[in-house]
Scaffold this motif. Structure first.
Motif, short mmCIF file in Angstrom:
data_model
loop_
_atom_site.label_atom_id
_atom_site.label_comp_id
_atom_site.label_asym_id
_atom_site.label_seq_id
_atom_site.Cartn_x
_atom_site.Cartn_y
_atom_site.Cartn_z
N SER A 105 0.77 -1.47 -0.08
CA SER A 105 0.01 0.00 -0.05
C SER A 105 0.86 1.19 -0.11
N GLY A 128 -3.12 -3.01 6.94
CA GLY A 128 -3.21 -4.17 6.05
C GLY A 128 -2.99 -5.42 6.60
N THR A 131 -5.20 -8.25 4.95
CA THR A 131 -5.44 -8.09 3.54
C THR A 131 -4.58 -8.98 2.73
N ASP A 132 -5.05 -9.06 1.29
CA ASP A 132 -4.25 -9.93 0.39
C ASP A 132 -2.61 -9.50 0.24
#
Length: 321
Positions: A105, A128, A131-132
């Motif tokens: 990110s 994050g 998250t993926d």
């Protein structure tokens, strides 16, 4: 060259400090303050096998990937604003497997540069963690093991050692580029730099890098910058070369100096979709011209003046395009 006079031509600065195989970062954000004069020089000097690290790439990234100068990218995303939600050559290179890529990110990349600037191996964050971005890794372990510029792991989920409760934090590795290229509004010949408007992650990138090349819209006396040191963003000790290049971020924008060129970027987006057209563009716009000044002469004074910002508001008056 004295330590107080770091002014070089773009050709000299790139030749001295940018080399094939370098890990390199670029200042700016999408279509704002891309170091385009320095980027053109990298293409002109046919430097290759670059490992690019940045948070939000744009025109500079797309040109370098299209000219086959890049082999690896660590990035949040690459886009030319609404003109290309994903940069054209960047997207093609990823889809065709022509470059190795790992995504983070924007915040992760900024933390990585900050960690590099602080001299610590990683920084923790909650961002994050579910998250993926944490689950999907771009680089193979074999590539990580063979390339010392890559972290051995993309990131690590770890227990918070300061909490009595079960709590996870995400550790992101430091980023320390060999070289950062940053375009600013004004600088003195010793490398002290002032940025107008948002600084994005430029300061963290510069502090994390082994070397820094600045390009600037105008060179100003050191005394002027010293009169208001709180407005300066980069101290001279971080900077290795200063390149004076008005409109050095064109066709991207430079706050209080000029806007991005919508018509040019629209045309570029169409050109970049076709391999043959893109190669013709590289030749006519970069490889066959002697320097960025000649490129700007071909763009034309009328076009550049249309983009020039009103010094009071920082942008051109509203246009209807």
């Amino acid at each position: 060259m004295s330590s107080s006079d770091k002014v070089l031509s773009a050709s000299e600065a790139v030749s001295n400090f940018v080399h094939s195989g370098n890990c390199i970062s670029f200042g700016g954000f999408t279509i704002n303050r891309n170091p385009m004069a320095l980027t053109h020089e990298i293409v002109r000097q046919e430097i290759e096998n670059l490992h690019v690290m940045m948070h939000s790439g744009s025109q500079a990234l797309d040109l370098l990937i299209g000219s086959k100068a890049v082999s690896m990218v660590e990035i949040a995303y690459g886009a030319n604003g609404r003109l290309a939600s994903t940069c054209v050559r960047f997207r093609q290179a990823v889809e065709n497997g022509d470059i190795e890529i790992e995504d983070y990110s924007n915040y992760h990349m900024t933390l990585r540069f900050m960690s590099g600037a602080m001299g610590v191996p990683f920084l923790p964050t909650y961002s994050g963690i579910s998250t993926d971005i944490v689950e999907k890794w771009g680089f193979s372990q074999e590539l990580r093991n063979s390339n010392p510029s890559l972290p051995l792991k993309k990131c690590v989920s770890s227990d918070n050692p300061f909490s009595e409760q079960a709590e996870k934090v995400l550790l992101v590795p430091a980023a320390n580029p060999d070289i950062s290229l940053i375009h600013v509004q004004s600088a003195s010949k010793d490398g002290t730099a002032r940025i107008s408007g948002l600084s994005f992650a430029d300061i963290e990138q510069a502090r994390a890098s082994e070397a820094v090349i600045l390009s600037c819209e105008e060179l100003v006396p050191s005394e002027i910058l010293r009169n208001e040191p709180c407005r300066n963003f980069l101290p001279h000790v971080l900077v290795d070369a200063v390149v004076v290049q008005p409109f050095g971020a064109y066709p991207t924008a430079c706050h209080r100096y000029y806007d991005y060129d919508m018509k040019y970027l629209e045309k570029y987006t169409e050109i970049a979709k076709d391999d043959s057209s893109f190669q013709d563009y590289l030749h006519s716009s970069i490889l066959s011209v002697s320097d960025f000044d000649e490129y700007l002469e071909n763009i034309g004074k009328k076009t550049l003046e249309r983009l020039r910002a009103d010094p009071e508001i920082g942008y051109p008056h509203r246009r209807h395009e």
